[in-house]
Design an enzyme around this catalytic site. Structure first.
Site, PDB file in Angstrom:
ATOM      1  CG  HIS A  35      -1.931  -0.965   1.402  1.00  0.00           C
ATOM      2  ND1 HIS A  35      -2.016  -1.814   2.466  1.00  0.00           N
ATOM      3  CD2 HIS A  35      -2.988  -1.258   0.616  1.00  0.00           C
ATOM      4  CE1 HIS A  35      -3.072  -2.591   2.337  1.00  0.00           C
ATOM      5  NE2 HIS A  35      -3.686  -2.290   1.214  1.00  0.00           N
TER       6      HIS A  35
ATOM      7  CE  LYS B 103     -12.454  -6.197   1.718  1.00  0.00           C
ATOM      8  NZ  LYS B 103     -11.170  -5.556   1.381  1.00  0.00           N
TER       9      LYS B 103
ATOM     10  NE  ARG C 117      -3.192  -6.889  -4.473  1.00  0.00           N
ATOM     11  CZ  ARG C 117      -3.967  -6.932  -3.429  1.00  0.00           C
ATOM     12  NH1 ARG C 117      -3.479  -7.286  -2.268  1.00  0.00           N
ATOM     13  NH2 ARG C 117      -5.242  -6.633  -3.512  1.00  0.00           N
TER      14      ARG C 117
ATOM     15  CB  SER D 243      -4.299  -6.512   4.583  1.00  0.00           C
ATOM     16  OG  SER D 243      -3.938  -5.247   4.093  1.00  0.00           O
TER      17      SER D 243
END
Ligand code: ADP
Length: 169
Positions: free
Chosen positions: A17, A41, A90, A128
């Protein structure tokens, strides 16, 4: 003044990040790293903790601000006068979801552009959730987390024990 937003869950912020935020800060006058509260989430860290980690990680970049928001990113962008959302990519797997998000945000706020910044190859496998899992089983995460917050993040994560699963017949 050109304002961009780097939104995310940041649960917690990783070097992946931070790399995207640092590179964005070179392109815009102000970058807002925004902790978005996503009702779908269940984060491990509270919004306050995630903001605190981000603030400490970004302390050395003068044109980066940190904020949090519960609501639509398109509305937040309008309120602060941001012209661009920046997302890190990514892998191809990120693309489909980000494409849908970008088109939705464009529909909700036609003034707002989404820009994609390709991950640094050192961090292309980093997420994460992966970092949390490694840390929770006692693995070394110093290469994955910004140095100044690494110990604090590890200390606050509930530890899980490595144990052999009992065999069932
Ligand atoms: P995660 O997928 O790790 O839970 P977030 O939801 O916080 O991350 O993601 C926020 C933004 O940061 C997204 O655009 C995501 O693609 C990007 N991002 C996350 N990890 C990386 C990384 N290692 N390299 C580049 N971009 C990343």
């Amino acid at each position: 003044m050109r304002i961009a937003i780097c939104p995310g869950s940041f649960d917690p912020v990783t070097k992946g990040h931070l790399n995207i935020i640092e590179r964005s800060a070179k392109l815009f006058d102000v970058v807002i790293a925004l902790v978005l509260v996503n009702p779908n989430k269940r984060p491990v860290f509270t919004a306050e903790e995630r903001v605190d980690f981000l603030r400490r990680a970004c302390a050395g970049i003068p044109n980066v601000k940190v904020d949090s928001y519960f609501g639509l990113l398109a509305d937040y962008a309008r309120t602060v006068g941001a012209c661009t959302i920046i997302k890190g990519l990514r892998a191809v797997t990120d693309f489909e979801y980000e494409f849908q998000q970008a088109l939705t945000n464009k529909k909700l706020n036609s003034e707002l552009e989404t820009m994609f910044v390709i991950t640094d190859s050192n961090y292309m496998y980093l997420s994460s959730s992966m970092v949390r899992q490694v840390a929770q089983f006692g693995g070394d995460v110093t290469d994955f987390l910004p140095e100044c917050i690494c110990q604090d993040i590890v200390a606050r994560l509930p530890r899980l024990e490595n144990k052999k699963q009992e065999e069932t017949l």
